[in-house]
Scaffold this active site. Sequence first.
Site: not given
Ligand code: HSE
Length: 334
Positions: A155, A208
């Site tokens: 990740e 992201t």
């Molecule tokens: N918690 C993370 C964010 C999840 O919101 O950036 C990414 O899918």
Amino acid sequence: MSNELQDINTNSAFTPFRGTGGIVDNAVHVFAPATVANVVCGFDVLGFAVNEPGDEVIMRVTDKPGITISKITGDDGRLPLDPAKNTVSVSVQHYLNSIGRADIGLDIELHKKMPIGSGLGSSSASTVAGLYAIKTLMGDDRDPINLLPFAMKGEEMACGHGHADNVAPALLGGFVLIRSYEPLDVVRLPHPKDLWCAVVFPDVDVPTREARQIIRNKIAMKDAVTQWGNIAGLVSGLFMQDIDLIGRSMQDVLVEPVRSMLIPDFYKMREIAMSNGAVSFGISGSGPSVFAFTRDEQTARDITQKLQQHLTALKIGSNTYVSTINDAGPRVIG
Ligand code: HSE
């Protein structure tokens, strides 16, 4: 408390690998599910797995030490075949190093069955499928939670931050709380069995990495109070099987006001979902996917159809998925 709840809430301890390091099978085909992270109010601390979509990995033992990636499908050529740059191979390599078997030869095929950058934990599903595949080939019968630190490495590589709210539910299935990152403390949560999830992915790009950069670093105490009240309300609602409490707790005053700007017609989509019977509506992970909880399958299907029609009128393509919460997590499919 029933035995079932005790089981769910036992915080799984990390266990050292005690296998022989021998390979118990030569090939395996694994599916790992998409996930909805944050669950609106729980930024970086809450997530759940869905039944579809999900990614698949076929892993084969080879004679030559080291990892190769022979094939990736469904990615439109966007993901690297270089094993030093792919999250699946990198996390599998970390796992092999940890059990002292960096000498093993492996070939990986990755079949993407969901859009990349969708907010549905696309990289997590691939990484978890790869880790579950090597765990299976090594006959490693520990709780899958032991794979979490390796999945978080993947990740970190995919989006610059090693959050666990996608990889943990993809690995464990169900609803998961990341109580703490340092030390890592993950809690499996119960959930009402009749909770349905309607997901719509509007086909726009929201990486992201970028969706994290626009979030404010400092928050007002007043907003923090609202947020932790909602997180506590949501977790209580999950334990109490109280769908009304779950719904009214799913409000986010910290992240959604900023990230909603990246999502086409977010507030209109919310209005459509809520006026058609949704219990709650929000951004899935970092977006652009959105999701609604409903009390039944038909309502979930009606909402995805109406949201898709709305996006089509805006000339935006979309994918839709309807699912209950997936309690199984990754599974061997061949
Ligand atoms: N918690 C993370 C964010 C999840 O919101 O950036 C990414 O899918």
